[in-house]
Design a protein around this motif. Structure first.
Motif, PDB file in Angstrom:
ATOM      1  N   PHE A   9       0.809  -1.221   0.000  1.00 37.38           N
ATOM      2  CA  PHE A   9       0.000   0.000   0.000  1.00 37.38           C
ATOM      3  C   PHE A   9       0.840   1.267   0.000  1.00 37.38           C
ATOM      4  O   PHE A   9       0.317   2.355   0.217  1.00 37.38           O
ATOM      5  CB  PHE A   9      -1.025   0.011   1.152  1.00 37.38           C
ATOM      6  CG  PHE A   9      -1.877  -1.218   1.187  1.00 37.38           C
ATOM      7  CD1 PHE A   9      -2.713  -1.538   0.133  1.00 37.38           C
ATOM      8  CD2 PHE A   9      -1.819  -2.089   2.263  1.00 37.38           C
ATOM      9  CE1 PHE A   9      -3.491  -2.689   0.151  1.00 37.38           C
ATOM     10  CE2 PHE A   9      -2.587  -3.245   2.288  1.00 37.38           C
ATOM     11  CZ  PHE A   9      -3.429  -3.539   1.227  1.00 37.38           C
ATOM     12  N   SER A  10       2.128   1.162  -0.261  1.00 36.14           N
ATOM     13  CA  SER A  10       2.986   2.344  -0.348  1.00 36.14           C
ATOM     14  C   SER A  10       2.830   2.990  -1.724  1.00 36.14           C
ATOM     15  O   SER A  10       2.282   2.390  -2.658  1.00 36.14           O
ATOM     16  CB  SER A  10       4.454   1.948  -0.133  1.00 36.14           C
ATOM     17  OG  SER A  10       4.915   1.150  -1.223  1.00 36.14           O
ATOM     18  N   ASP A  11       3.344   4.224  -1.859  1.00 36.03           N
ATOM     19  CA  ASP A  11       3.328   4.888  -3.161  1.00 36.03           C
ATOM     20  C   ASP A  11       4.143   4.097  -4.184  1.00 36.03           C
ATOM     21  O   ASP A  11       3.798   4.052  -5.358  1.00 36.03           O
ATOM     22  CB  ASP A  11       3.893   6.307  -3.044  1.00 36.03           C
ATOM     23  CG  ASP A  11       2.946   7.234  -2.295  1.00 36.03           C
ATOM     24  OD1 ASP A  11       1.735   6.921  -2.210  1.00 36.03           O
ATOM     25  OD2 ASP A  11       3.411   8.272  -1.796  1.00 36.03           O
ATOM     26  N   TYR A  12       5.224   3.474  -3.740  1.00 36.65           N
ATOM     27  CA  TYR A  12       6.055   2.669  -4.642  1.00 36.65           C
ATOM     28  C   TYR A  12       5.231   1.513  -5.225  1.00 36.65           C
ATOM     29  O   TYR A  12       5.302   1.226  -6.412  1.00 36.65           O
ATOM     30  CB  TYR A  12       7.258   2.099  -3.903  1.00 36.65           C
ATOM     31  CG  TYR A  12       8.200   3.145  -3.352  1.00 36.65           C
ATOM     32  CD1 TYR A  12       9.018   3.887  -4.190  1.00 36.65           C
ATOM     33  CD2 TYR A  12       8.274   3.382  -1.983  1.00 36.65           C
ATOM     34  CE1 TYR A  12       9.877   4.845  -3.686  1.00 36.65           C
ATOM     35  CE2 TYR A  12       9.132   4.339  -1.468  1.00 36.65           C
ATOM     36  CZ  TYR A  12       9.946   5.072  -2.325  1.00 36.65           C
ATOM     37  OH  TYR A  12      10.796   6.007  -1.816  1.00 36.65           O
ATOM     38  N   ALA A  13       4.469   0.859  -4.391  1.00 34.14           N
ATOM     39  CA  ALA A  13       3.646  -0.264  -4.849  1.00 34.14           C
ATOM     40  C   ALA A  13       2.579   0.213  -5.836  1.00 34.14           C
ATOM     41  O   ALA A  13       2.270  -0.485  -6.804  1.00 34.14           O
ATOM     42  CB  ALA A  13       3.002  -0.970  -3.663  1.00 34.14           C
ATOM     43  N   HIS A  14       2.043   1.400  -5.614  1.00 32.82           N
ATOM     44  CA  HIS A  14       1.046   1.931  -6.541  1.00 32.82           C
ATOM     45  C   HIS A  14       1.667   2.200  -7.910  1.00 32.82           C
ATOM     46  O   HIS A  14       1.015   2.052  -8.937  1.00 32.82           O
ATOM     47  CB  HIS A  14       0.381   3.189  -5.979  1.00 32.82           C
ATOM     48  CG  HIS A  14      -0.543   2.911  -4.839  1.00 32.82           C
ATOM     49  ND1 HIS A  14      -1.580   2.014  -4.918  1.00 32.82           N
ATOM     50  CD2 HIS A  14      -0.575   3.400  -3.582  1.00 32.82           C
ATOM     51  CE1 HIS A  14      -2.225   1.969  -3.769  1.00 32.82           C
ATOM     52  NE2 HIS A  14      -1.619   2.789  -2.940  1.00 32.82           N
ATOM     53  N   TYR A  15       2.934   2.584  -7.927  1.00 37.73           N
ATOM     54  CA  TYR A  15       3.612   2.800  -9.204  1.00 37.73           C
ATOM     55  C   TYR A  15       3.786   1.472  -9.941  1.00 37.73           C
ATOM     56  O   TYR A  15       3.601   1.396 -11.156  1.00 37.73           O
ATOM     57  CB  TYR A  15       4.953   3.504  -8.986  1.00 37.73           C
ATOM     58  CG  TYR A  15       5.627   3.870 -10.276  1.00 37.73           C
ATOM     59  CD1 TYR A  15       5.056   4.804 -11.140  1.00 37.73           C
ATOM     60  CD2 TYR A  15       6.817   3.276 -10.652  1.00 37.73           C
ATOM     61  CE1 TYR A  15       5.661   5.128 -12.335  1.00 37.73           C
ATOM     62  CE2 TYR A  15       7.433   3.597 -11.842  1.00 37.73           C
ATOM     63  CZ  TYR A  15       6.845   4.522 -12.687  1.00 37.73           C
ATOM     64  OH  TYR A  15       7.444   4.839 -13.876  1.00 37.73           O
ATOM     65  N   ALA A  16       4.125   0.409  -9.222  1.00 34.55           N
ATOM     66  CA  ALA A  16       4.260  -0.921  -9.835  1.00 34.55           C
ATOM     67  C   ALA A  16       2.922  -1.376 -10.430  1.00 34.55           C
ATOM     68  O   ALA A  16       2.897  -2.107 -11.427  1.00 34.55           O
ATOM     69  CB  ALA A  16       4.767  -1.935  -8.814  1.00 34.55           C
ATOM     70  N   LEU A  17       1.835  -0.941  -9.844  1.00 31.87           N
ATOM     71  CA  LEU A  17       0.497  -1.269 -10.342  1.00 31.87           C
ATOM     72  C   LEU A  17       0.328  -0.835 -11.791  1.00 31.87           C
ATOM     73  O   LEU A  17      -0.281  -1.539 -12.594  1.00 31.87           O
ATOM     74  CB  LEU A  17      -0.562  -0.610  -9.452  1.00 31.87           C
ATOM     75  CG  LEU A  17      -2.007  -0.665  -9.927  1.00 31.87           C
ATOM     76  CD1 LEU A  17      -2.565  -2.070  -9.770  1.00 31.87           C
ATOM     77  CD2 LEU A  17      -2.850   0.329  -9.150  1.00 31.87           C
ATOM     78  N   THR A  18       0.873   0.325 -12.153  1.00 34.27           N
ATOM     79  CA  THR A  18       0.727   0.799 -13.532  1.00 34.27           C
ATOM     80  C   THR A  18       1.374  -0.178 -14.512  1.00 34.27           C
ATOM     81  O   THR A  18       0.843  -0.410 -15.599  1.00 34.27           O
ATOM     82  CB  THR A  18       1.316   2.210 -13.722  1.00 34.27           C
ATOM     83  OG1 THR A  18       2.704   2.188 -13.428  1.00 34.27           O
ATOM     84  CG2 THR A  18       0.617   3.224 -12.825  1.00 34.27           C
ATOM     85  N   TYR A  19       2.486  -0.776 -14.128  1.00 37.08           N
ATOM     86  CA  TYR A  19       3.137  -1.775 -14.970  1.00 37.08           C
ATOM     87  C   TYR A  19       2.273  -3.031 -15.094  1.00 37.08           C
ATOM     88  O   TYR A  19       2.124  -3.590 -16.173  1.00 37.08           O
ATOM     89  CB  TYR A  19       4.516  -2.139 -14.417  1.00 37.08           C
ATOM     90  CG  TYR A  19       5.579  -1.132 -14.751  1.00 37.08           C
ATOM     91  CD1 TYR A  19       6.472  -1.362 -15.798  1.00 37.08           C
ATOM     92  CD2 TYR A  19       5.691   0.052 -14.028  1.00 37.08           C
ATOM     93  CE1 TYR A  19       7.451  -0.443 -16.102  1.00 37.08           C
ATOM     94  CE2 TYR A  19       6.663   0.980 -14.337  1.00 37.08           C
ATOM     95  CZ  TYR A  19       7.545   0.737 -15.373  1.00 37.08           C
ATOM     96  OH  TYR A  19       8.517   1.658 -15.685  1.00 37.08           O
ATOM     97  N   ALA A  20       1.740  -3.473 -13.981  1.00 35.54           N
ATOM     98  CA  ALA A  20       0.915  -4.681 -13.989  1.00 35.54           C
ATOM     99  C   ALA A  20      -0.312  -4.497 -14.879  1.00 35.54           C
ATOM    100  O   ALA A  20      -0.685  -5.400 -15.629  1.00 35.54           O
ATOM    101  CB  ALA A  20       0.494  -5.051 -12.570  1.00 35.54           C
TER     102      ALA A  20
END
Length: 155
Positions: A14-25
């Motif tokens: 749930f960090s901002d970093y994880a949200h950025y990885a979401l765009t790749y997924a």
């Protein structure tokens, strides 16, 4: 050789970093017509044996943690993943890197997408990052995503 990606395991803390990885997924899922398993691992609650925790109900804390996690995963799926992409929330309990690898094996995911940073703090310095451990031990390819604002500097 054609890459076949039908199931993507996306990890989140749930960090901002994880949200950025979401765009790749989401991009991968769209391109390969794949589904996303959105995984969060709840680390065990370790209560000290002294008197300070007498008034806390560990079972209640774990229940609230699960409820918060479920609501958060559902919200990400609802708000950040297009309806045309099948996405499933997954909650596991244990040490993050072990559960990510176990989930990838058991659920037969084709790739893991995760951020290189998260909510780790001092534990990263002492034990290494979750991403490093997953990359070393994963049975499937791992795409690690860096925050776009992270600048590489030679030391």
């Amino acid at each position: 050789m054609t890459m076949k990606i039908k199931k993507i395991l996306l990890t989140t803390d749930f960090s901002d970093y994880a949200h950025y990885a979401l765009t790749y997924a989401v991009e991968f899922a769209d391109k390969f017509k794949a589904e996303i398993g959105l995984l969060h691992v709840i680390e065990p609650i370790i209560a000290p044996t002294d008197f300070t925790w007498e008034s806390y109900d560990i079972a209640e804390l774990e229940k609230k943690s699960r409820e918060y996690t479920q609501e958060s995963l559902d919200k990400i799926i609802r708000e950040k993943i297009p309806d045309k992409i099948k996405a499933t929330p997954i909650i596991r309990y244990g040490r993050s890197f072990e559960e990510i690898i176990r989930c990838a094996k058991e659920e037969e995911f084709d790739i893991i997408i995760m951020s290189t940073h998260g909510l780790t703090g001092i534990s990263h310095i002492l034990f290494g990052s979750t991403a490093e451990k997953v990359v070393r031990k994963s049975p499937v390819p791992v795409l690690t995503v860096r925050d776009p604002e992270h600048k590489f500097e030679m030391l």
